[in-house]
Design a protein around this motif. Structure first.
Motif, PDB file in Angstrom:
ATOM      1  N   TYR A  75       0.829  -1.207   0.000  1.00 24.93           N
ATOM      2  CA  TYR A  75       0.000   0.000   0.000  1.00 24.93           C
ATOM      3  C   TYR A  75       0.865   1.259   0.000  1.00 24.93           C
ATOM      4  O   TYR A  75       0.611   2.211  -0.761  1.00 24.93           O
ATOM      5  CB  TYR A  75      -0.924  -0.020   1.209  1.00 24.93           C
ATOM      6  N   GLN A  79       1.126   4.168  -2.943  1.00 24.09           N
ATOM      7  CA  GLN A  79       0.958   5.597  -2.687  1.00 24.09           C
ATOM      8  C   GLN A  79       2.155   6.401  -3.224  1.00 24.09           C
ATOM      9  O   GLN A  79       1.964   7.482  -3.786  1.00 24.09           O
ATOM     10  CB  GLN A  79       0.812   5.841  -1.183  1.00 24.09           C
ATOM     11  N   GLN A  82       1.853   6.781  -6.886  1.00 26.56           N
ATOM     12  CA  GLN A  82       0.855   7.786  -7.225  1.00 26.56           C
ATOM     13  C   GLN A  82       1.443   9.187  -7.104  1.00 26.56           C
ATOM     14  O   GLN A  82       1.215  10.059  -7.977  1.00 26.56           O
ATOM     15  CB  GLN A  82      -0.365   7.644  -6.309  1.00 26.56           C
ATOM     16  N   ASP A 126      -1.169   7.965 -16.160  1.00 24.67           N
ATOM     17  CA  ASP A 126      -0.325   7.364 -15.132  1.00 24.67           C
ATOM     18  C   ASP A 126      -0.878   7.650 -13.740  1.00 24.67           C
ATOM     19  O   ASP A 126      -0.838   6.780 -12.850  1.00 24.67           O
ATOM     20  CB  ASP A 126       1.107   7.889 -15.247  1.00 24.67           C
ATOM     21  N   ALA A 128      -4.083   8.166 -12.987  1.00 27.25           N
ATOM     22  CA  ALA A 128      -5.285   7.340 -12.814  1.00 27.25           C
ATOM     23  C   ALA A 128      -4.911   5.898 -12.499  1.00 27.25           C
ATOM     24  O   ALA A 128      -5.523   5.245 -11.638  1.00 27.25           O
ATOM     25  CB  ALA A 128      -6.150   7.411 -14.074  1.00 27.25           C
ATOM     26  N   SER A 129      -3.913   5.379 -13.216  1.00 25.61           N
ATOM     27  CA  SER A 129      -3.467   4.012 -12.964  1.00 25.61           C
ATOM     28  C   SER A 129      -2.895   3.872 -11.557  1.00 25.61           C
ATOM     29  O   SER A 129      -3.147   2.870 -10.863  1.00 25.61           O
ATOM     30  CB  SER A 129      -2.420   3.614 -14.009  1.00 25.61           C
ATOM     31  N   LYS A 131      -3.681   5.654  -8.942  1.00 24.13           N
ATOM     32  CA  LYS A 131      -4.777   5.717  -7.981  1.00 24.13           C
ATOM     33  C   LYS A 131      -5.485   4.363  -7.877  1.00 24.13           C
ATOM     34  O   LYS A 131      -5.862   3.922  -6.778  1.00 24.13           O
ATOM     35  CB  LYS A 131      -5.777   6.798  -8.383  1.00 24.13           C
ATOM     36  N   ALA A 132      -5.656   3.700  -9.030  1.00 26.59           N
ATOM     37  CA  ALA A 132      -6.286   2.373  -9.015  1.00 26.59           C
ATOM     38  C   ALA A 132      -5.417   1.374  -8.255  1.00 26.59           C
ATOM     39  O   ALA A 132      -5.926   0.520  -7.503  1.00 26.59           O
ATOM     40  CB  ALA A 132      -6.534   1.891 -10.442  1.00 26.59           C
ATOM     41  N   SER A 133      -4.112   1.478  -8.433  1.00 27.10           N
ATOM     42  CA  SER A 133      -3.197   0.587  -7.717  1.00 27.10           C
ATOM     43  C   SER A 133      -3.253   0.837  -6.213  1.00 27.10           C
ATOM     44  O   SER A 133      -3.203  -0.107  -5.409  1.00 27.10           O
ATOM     45  CB  SER A 133      -1.764   0.785  -8.226  1.00 27.10           C
ATOM     46  N   GLU A 135      -5.880   1.955  -4.592  1.00 37.04           N
ATOM     47  CA  GLU A 135      -7.167   1.416  -4.128  1.00 37.04           C
ATOM     48  C   GLU A 135      -7.102  -0.099  -3.997  1.00 37.04           C
ATOM     49  O   GLU A 135      -7.612  -0.681  -3.019  1.00 37.04           O
ATOM     50  CB  GLU A 135      -8.285   1.826  -5.082  1.00 37.04           C
ATOM     51  N   THR A 136      -6.450  -0.756  -4.975  1.00 39.37           N
ATOM     52  CA  THR A 136      -6.299  -2.216  -4.905  1.00 39.37           C
ATOM     53  C   THR A 136      -5.484  -2.624  -3.687  1.00 39.37           C
ATOM     54  O   THR A 136      -5.836  -3.570  -2.968  1.00 39.37           O
ATOM     55  CB  THR A 136      -5.633  -2.742  -6.183  1.00 39.37           C
ATOM     56  N   ARG A 138      -5.141  -0.882  -0.970  1.00 36.18           N
ATOM     57  CA  ARG A 138      -5.919  -0.574   0.239  1.00 36.18           C
ATOM     58  C   ARG A 138      -6.929  -1.679   0.526  1.00 36.18           C
ATOM     59  O   ARG A 138      -7.125  -2.091   1.686  1.00 36.18           O
ATOM     60  CB  ARG A 138      -6.639   0.766   0.079  1.00 36.18           C
TER      61      ARG A 138
END
Length: 381
Positions: A75, A79, A82, A126, A128-129, A131-133, A135-136, A138
């Motif tokens: 996690y 971050q 990101q 990049d 957006a990707s 942020k998705a990573s 969230e995954t 988390r």
């Protein structure tokens, strides 16, 4: 029993029409209204078990803790990625804005402008990707804390702290069952269903309405102190057994009912209006197998009546025809009378539990008509 030389004294019950609730007594078993099998959704080592086995748990309550160290690191890494992606956006945005103005002045080529636009779009993608990573990562971190999906009573734990678990494994960690309310699954024969609908269509039975209430007889013979309601009836008949399924729902605040218990459900099917209940002790069979009763008519004479019996009602028979309002059915001293003879009727009271005479000497007009509950036990007539 006292009897005179020519006019014997017999015990009688005076009949009056009444509304009788018709119920079907159906076998069934209790089942939890909700069942949740708890499994891990991430791999790891169980660090803690956070619940007491056999206790009540609520939705969202922590049950197990899986070692979160690797998921916390993933996690944090997501971050950081990101933040790196977000840092590239302002430079790409500034270059794109600058090239937009220069393109209008024809200082830069269209190719340079397109390259700046692509660089900005890539930087935004990049982010957006990333942020998705995050969230995954988390979600995976959150899943290291296994929580209760429903409220109910929890079973024993199949694994202890220190055990290695894998995501969506076959072995359940524990099971939670919602016991309040609790379901009762019963079966009804298709023949009884056809007879019921025919009686309703012919007006012999009044449908009790959509909110059908259900009582429950427990394994030890006692009646459960909560009233349930019929939830649904099956839409098909089992070809092997000739039955269809019914489900009733009961409140279970004291957790007296547990899943798997054998019970008998008393389902209200309707109300037979203007019906007569004849004590079973006053009904016999003739040589043709017909149900008969001895009745003292208005003239004090003894008559034999052939009865059309439908169901048993405790220690009574629910009779469709053969008797009328005010008829006095002989229930004690049958051996002292014969058809056509005289008799003196003494009103008696029948014990509804045992079917025996418990009081004598009451006036025939003193016994009020009371609605009773019937069980679907056909006499074969």
């Amino acid at each position: 029993m006292a009897a005179g030389a020519s006019k014997p004294e017999v015990g009688v019950v005076t009949l009056h029409p009444q509304s009788v609730a018709i119920t079907a007594e159906l076998p069934g078993r209790t089942a939890a209204s909700l069942v949740a099998e708890v499994r891990p959704q991430v791999d790891g080592i169980i660090q803690q078990r956070l619940f007491k086995e056999g206790a009540e748990v609520v939705v969202g309550q922590p049950l197990y803790l899986i070692d979160p160290a690797s998921y916390k690191a993933a996690y944090d890494s997501a971050q950081a990625s990101q933040q790196k992606a977000e840092a590239a956006v302002p430079t790409a945005q500034a270059k794109f804005d600058r090239y937009s103005g220069l393109l209008q002045q024809k200082v830069v080529s269209k190719q340079d402008y397109d390259d700046a636009a692509a660089t900005l779009a890539q930087a935004q993608a990049d982010v957006a990707s990333a942020k998705a990573s995050v969230e995954t990562a988390r979600i995976s971190l959150d899943r290291t804390s296994i929580t209760a999906p429903i409220t109910g009573r929890i079973d024993k734990s199949t694994l202890t702290p220190g055990a290695l678990v894998t995501a969506n494994q076959d072995t359940v960690l524990t099971t939670i069952r919602a016991l309040d309310p609790i379901n009762v699954d019963v079966t009804q024969s298709s023949t009884n269903l056809l007879n019921l609908r025919q009686a309703i269509s012919e007006g012999r039975l009044k449908f009790s309405g959509p909110n059908v209430s259900v009582k429950l007889k427990l394994e030890n013979g006692t009646i459960y102190n909560q009233t349930g309601k019929l939830e649904f009836a099956g839409a098909n008949v089992d070809q092997t057994t000739g039955t269809f399924a019914l489900r009733a729902e009961f409140p279970n605040p004291d957790r007296l009912l547990l899943p798997g218990m054998y019970v008998r459900a008393l389902v209200e099917e309707g109300v037979a209006q203007n019906s007569f209940l004849v004590p079973q002790r006053g009904v016999t069979r003739n040589t043709k197998g017909e149900a008969t009763a001895m009745v003292i008519n208005a003239q004090g004479k003894v008559e034999t009546r052939v009865l059309a019996v439908r169901n048993s009602v405790g220690n009574n028979w629910l009779v469709d025809s053969g008797v009328g309002d005010g008829d006095r059915v002989i229930v004690e001293g049958l051996q002292l009378v014969r058809p056509g003879g005289d008799a003196t009727g003494v009103e008696v009271t029948i014990d509804e539990t045992t079917g025996e005479v418990k009081e004598r000497g009451q006036s025939t007009s003193a016994a009020p008509a009371m609605s009773k509950t019937a069980s679907n036990q056909s006499t074969g007539n």
